[in-house]
Design a protein around this motif. Sequence first.
Motif, PDB file in Angstrom:
ATOM      1  N   LEU A 254       0.828  -1.204   0.000  1.00  0.00           N
ATOM      2  CA  LEU A 254       0.000   0.000   0.000  1.00  0.00           C
ATOM      3  C   LEU A 254       0.865   1.257   0.000  1.00  0.00           C
ATOM      4  CD1 LEU A 254      -2.773  -1.030   2.560  1.00  0.00           C
ATOM      5  CD2 LEU A 254      -3.005  -0.862   0.076  1.00  0.00           C
ATOM      6  N   ALA A 255       1.914   1.248   0.804  1.00  0.00           N
ATOM      7  CA  ALA A 255       2.807   2.402   0.843  1.00  0.00           C
ATOM      8  C   ALA A 255       3.460   2.625  -0.519  1.00  0.00           C
ATOM      9  CB  ALA A 255       3.877   2.208   1.925  1.00  0.00           C
ATOM     10  N   ALA A 256       3.846   1.542  -1.186  1.00  0.00           N
ATOM     11  CA  ALA A 256       4.455   1.666  -2.513  1.00  0.00           C
ATOM     12  C   ALA A 256       3.462   2.215  -3.523  1.00  0.00           C
ATOM     13  CB  ALA A 256       4.989   0.306  -2.965  1.00  0.00           C
ATOM     14  N   ALA A 257       2.216   1.772  -3.425  1.00  0.00           N
ATOM     15  CA  ALA A 257       1.196   2.266  -4.348  1.00  0.00           C
ATOM     16  C   ALA A 257       0.971   3.763  -4.168  1.00  0.00           C
ATOM     17  CB  ALA A 257      -0.109   1.507  -4.134  1.00  0.00           C
ATOM     18  N   LEU A 258       0.945   4.204  -2.931  1.00  0.00           N
ATOM     19  CA  LEU A 258       0.695   5.618  -2.668  1.00  0.00           C
ATOM     20  C   LEU A 258       1.895   6.497  -3.008  1.00  0.00           C
ATOM     21  CD1 LEU A 258      -1.230   5.212   0.699  1.00  0.00           C
ATOM     22  CD2 LEU A 258      -2.187   5.965  -1.483  1.00  0.00           C
ATOM     23  N   ALA A 259       3.081   5.918  -2.995  1.00  0.00           N
ATOM     24  CA  ALA A 259       4.298   6.691  -3.280  1.00  0.00           C
ATOM     25  C   ALA A 259       4.702   6.643  -4.749  1.00  0.00           C
ATOM     26  CB  ALA A 259       5.455   6.177  -2.425  1.00  0.00           C
ATOM     27  N   ALA A 260       4.130   5.750  -5.537  1.00  0.00           N
ATOM     28  CA  ALA A 260       4.557   5.551  -6.921  1.00  0.00           C
ATOM     29  C   ALA A 260       4.395   6.831  -7.744  1.00  0.00           C
ATOM     30  CB  ALA A 260       3.766   4.411  -7.546  1.00  0.00           C
ATOM     31  N   GLN A 261       5.340   7.042  -8.639  1.00  0.00           N
ATOM     32  CA  GLN A 261       5.342   8.261  -9.446  1.00  0.00           C
ATOM     33  C   GLN A 261       4.668   8.103 -10.803  1.00  0.00           C
ATOM     34  OE1 GLN A 261       6.513  11.327  -8.225  1.00  0.00           O
ATOM     35  NE2 GLN A 261       6.344  10.018  -6.398  1.00  0.00           N
ATOM     36  N   THR A 262       4.452   6.875 -11.248  1.00  0.00           N
ATOM     37  CA  THR A 262       3.785   6.655 -12.534  1.00  0.00           C
ATOM     38  C   THR A 262       2.583   5.753 -12.325  1.00  0.00           C
ATOM     39  OG1 THR A 262       5.004   4.642 -13.140  1.00  0.00           O
ATOM     40  CG2 THR A 262       6.040   6.786 -13.667  1.00  0.00           C
ATOM     41  N   TRP A 263       1.614   5.862 -13.210  1.00  0.00           N
ATOM     42  CA  TRP A 263       0.407   5.049 -13.041  1.00  0.00           C
ATOM     43  C   TRP A 263       0.724   3.565 -13.185  1.00  0.00           C
ATOM     44  CZ3 TRP A 263      -1.519   1.597 -16.502  1.00  0.00           C
ATOM     45  CH2 TRP A 263      -1.172   1.725 -17.850  1.00  0.00           C
ATOM     46  N   ALA A 264       1.702   3.218 -14.017  1.00  0.00           N
ATOM     47  CA  ALA A 264       2.042   1.804 -14.194  1.00  0.00           C
ATOM     48  C   ALA A 264       2.646   1.237 -12.909  1.00  0.00           C
ATOM     49  CB  ALA A 264       3.006   1.644 -15.367  1.00  0.00           C
ATOM     50  N   ASP A 265       3.594   1.974 -12.315  1.00  0.00           N
ATOM     51  CA  ASP A 265       4.175   1.505 -11.048  1.00  0.00           C
ATOM     52  C   ASP A 265       3.108   1.471  -9.955  1.00  0.00           C
ATOM     53  OD1 ASP A 265       6.647   1.236 -12.210  1.00  0.00           O
ATOM     54  OD2 ASP A 265       7.421   3.166 -11.480  1.00  0.00           O
ATOM     55  N   ARG A 266       2.222   2.439 -10.022  1.00  0.00           N
ATOM     56  CA  ARG A 266       1.161   2.529  -9.014  1.00  0.00           C
ATOM     57  C   ARG A 266       0.264   1.289  -9.074  1.00  0.00           C
ATOM     58  NH1 ARG A 266      -0.723   7.484 -10.608  1.00  0.00           N
ATOM     59  NH2 ARG A 266       1.225   8.282  -9.718  1.00  0.00           N
ATOM     60  N   GLN A 267      -0.123   0.905 -10.267  1.00  0.00           N
ATOM     61  CA  GLN A 267      -1.033  -0.244 -10.365  1.00  0.00           C
ATOM     62  C   GLN A 267      -0.320  -1.550 -10.044  1.00  0.00           C
ATOM     63  OE1 GLN A 267      -2.882  -1.956 -13.628  1.00  0.00           O
ATOM     64  NE2 GLN A 267      -1.126  -1.929 -15.016  1.00  0.00           N
ATOM     65  N   HIS A 268       0.978  -1.652 -10.330  1.00  0.00           N
ATOM     66  CA  HIS A 268       1.708  -2.866  -9.955  1.00  0.00           C
ATOM     67  C   HIS A 268       1.722  -3.030  -8.438  1.00  0.00           C
ATOM     68  CE1 HIS A 268       2.704  -3.457 -14.025  1.00  0.00           C
ATOM     69  NE2 HIS A 268       3.790  -2.705 -14.094  1.00  0.00           N
ATOM     70  N   ALA A 269       1.985  -1.932  -7.725  1.00  0.00           N
ATOM     71  CA  ALA A 269       2.026  -1.993  -6.266  1.00  0.00           C
ATOM     72  C   ALA A 269       0.639  -2.258  -5.694  1.00  0.00           C
ATOM     73  CB  ALA A 269       2.594  -0.693  -5.696  1.00  0.00           C
ATOM     74  N   PHE A 297      -7.972  -6.599 -17.103  1.00  0.00           N
ATOM     75  CA  PHE A 297      -9.361  -6.151 -17.052  1.00  0.00           C
ATOM     76  C   PHE A 297      -9.893  -6.024 -18.480  1.00  0.00           C
ATOM     77  CE2 PHE A 297     -12.491  -2.641 -16.950  1.00  0.00           C
ATOM     78  CZ  PHE A 297     -13.413  -3.180 -16.064  1.00  0.00           C
ATOM     79  N   HIS A 298     -10.749  -6.966 -18.905  1.00  0.00           N
ATOM     80  CA  HIS A 298     -11.318  -6.978 -20.251  1.00  0.00           C
ATOM     81  C   HIS A 298     -10.248  -6.800 -21.330  1.00  0.00           C
ATOM     82  CE1 HIS A 298     -15.489  -7.146 -18.962  1.00  0.00           C
ATOM     83  NE2 HIS A 298     -15.239  -6.184 -18.096  1.00  0.00           N
ATOM     84  N   GLY A 299      -9.103  -7.429 -21.129  1.00  0.00           N
ATOM     85  CA  GLY A 299      -8.046  -7.356 -22.125  1.00  0.00           C
ATOM     86  C   GLY A 299      -7.195  -6.108 -22.032  1.00  0.00           C
ATOM     87  N   ARG A 300      -7.593  -5.150 -21.198  1.00  0.00           N
ATOM     88  CA  ARG A 300      -6.786  -3.936 -21.039  1.00  0.00           C
ATOM     89  C   ARG A 300      -5.597  -4.242 -20.114  1.00  0.00           C
ATOM     90  NH1 ARG A 300     -11.584   0.587 -19.918  1.00  0.00           N
ATOM     91  NH2 ARG A 300     -12.700   0.251 -21.893  1.00  0.00           N
ATOM     92  N   PRO A 301      -4.546  -3.456 -20.197  1.00  0.00           N
ATOM     93  CA  PRO A 301      -3.356  -3.735 -19.374  1.00  0.00           C
ATOM     94  C   PRO A 301      -3.512  -3.229 -17.938  1.00  0.00           C
ATOM     95  CG  PRO A 301      -2.955  -1.808 -20.732  1.00  0.00           C
ATOM     96  CD  PRO A 301      -4.310  -2.329 -21.144  1.00  0.00           C
ATOM     97  N   PHE A 302      -4.632  -3.564 -17.319  1.00  0.00           N
ATOM     98  CA  PHE A 302      -4.907  -3.166 -15.947  1.00  0.00           C
ATOM     99  C   PHE A 302      -5.003  -4.423 -15.088  1.00  0.00           C
ATOM    100  CE2 PHE A 302      -7.717   0.253 -18.134  1.00  0.00           C
ATOM    101  CZ  PHE A 302      -6.584   0.941 -18.561  1.00  0.00           C
ATOM    102  N   GLU A 303      -4.217  -4.487 -14.029  1.00  0.00           N
ATOM    103  CA  GLU A 303      -4.144  -5.677 -13.191  1.00  0.00           C
ATOM    104  C   GLU A 303      -5.243  -5.638 -12.131  1.00  0.00           C
ATOM    105  OE1 GLU A 303      -0.024  -6.465 -11.843  1.00  0.00           O
ATOM    106  OE2 GLU A 303       0.484  -4.719 -13.074  1.00  0.00           O
ATOM    107  N   VAL A 304      -6.145  -6.609 -12.172  1.00  0.00           N
ATOM    108  CA  VAL A 304      -7.230  -6.658 -11.191  1.00  0.00           C
ATOM    109  C   VAL A 304      -7.329  -8.073 -10.609  1.00  0.00           C
ATOM    110  CG1 VAL A 304      -8.528  -4.835 -12.355  1.00  0.00           C
ATOM    111  CG2 VAL A 304      -8.978  -7.223 -12.946  1.00  0.00           C
ATOM    112  N   VAL A 305      -7.914  -8.142  -9.408  1.00  0.00           N
ATOM    113  CA  VAL A 305      -8.134  -9.450  -8.782  1.00  0.00           C
ATOM    114  C   VAL A 305      -9.590  -9.884  -8.886  1.00  0.00           C
ATOM    115  CG1 VAL A 305      -6.213  -9.208  -7.165  1.00  0.00           C
ATOM    116  CG2 VAL A 305      -8.503  -8.411  -6.495  1.00  0.00           C
ATOM    117  N   GLY A 306     -10.451  -8.997  -9.351  1.00  0.00           N
ATOM    118  CA  GLY A 306     -11.862  -9.358  -9.490  1.00  0.00           C
ATOM    119  C   GLY A 306     -12.607  -9.280  -8.167  1.00  0.00           C
TER     120      GLY A 306
END
Length: 358
Positions: A254-269, A297-306
Amino acid sequence: MTAFVPGLELARTLYDEVRPVLVERGLPHTAALVGPGSDVLGLDDATSTDHDWGPRLQVLLSPADHAEHAADLHEELRHRLPPEVGGWTTRVAPAASDGTRGLGDPAATGPVDHRVEVLTLDALVRRVLGPVDPVTAADWLVVPQQRLLALTTGAVFHDDLGLGAVRDRLGYYPHDVWLYQQASAWSAIGQDEHVAPRAGMAGDDLGSRLVTARVCRTAVQLAFLQERRYAPYDKWLGTALAQIGTTAPLRAALAAALAAQTWADRQHALARALVELVRRHNALGLTAPLPETTAAFHGRPFEVVGGALIARRLAETVTDPEVRRLVERPLVGGIDLVTASTDLTGDLDRTEVLRGLY
């Protein structure tokens, strides 16, 4: 400067001074420190001492004894309490314009304007919880977790009148209400987990950060539910979560997600945090095991757990008829998930209106 002493320790020392007066009067009683305040949560520090803090105590009497003795007891304590305990004055200052009260003048003389409240058990419970004694699912869901925590934490120093039994009864949600609360949190995560990366991809970095923060807050609320612990109000969410050692991987993600500088790094965390919540969910054994991984998510490059799927799986396990009716409707969750408004959750006159949500 006077060395800091935790408020619960001061309350115990103050009770040592109050108890002989109660014994002399032959009064069955309960003595405790519960309700609002960082000291009740054991999270007070030197900064806490500026208002609504100090040697304080609640003394509970039976209704009959309260009617006969409360006023006289309060006055007797003014004359018999020492001017300080644990190095801190037992005197309280007059209320400030915002209603808060600081420590009184330690150099003052004469009777002590103390903070020993003489109440009945019913009056104390109503003060802390409001006009709801949780029985039905709607009752449980309309009471903020901070209020339930405020009554069930703190300390009870002596208990003739049954405050301990009340605290035991309200120690945590009934099983199916607990399932509903978790399902609702997962549903909220499912609605938001793909939104932050979509905003980031569209060039809205601020929007991506805001949604990420919202998912992180819901994730923390869910972590407390998984631990079967009431969550405190937001000021202490991170502090209280850090006291649960098993949440270290979640907190790091969670801390990494909140500190991430790019949306890609943010979504990975954020994905790591949500996978950790799935792992913790599987450890509870409430549903068949769910994949501890993400998917696009529906083929988009967004990582989700459902999150929506996990919510449905939990809802399917509910058997209580009242809660079954709730899971057949949109999963709004308890009042803490519905709103972050302190004014709304603290307005006891609106409790009955809020109950209509359920």
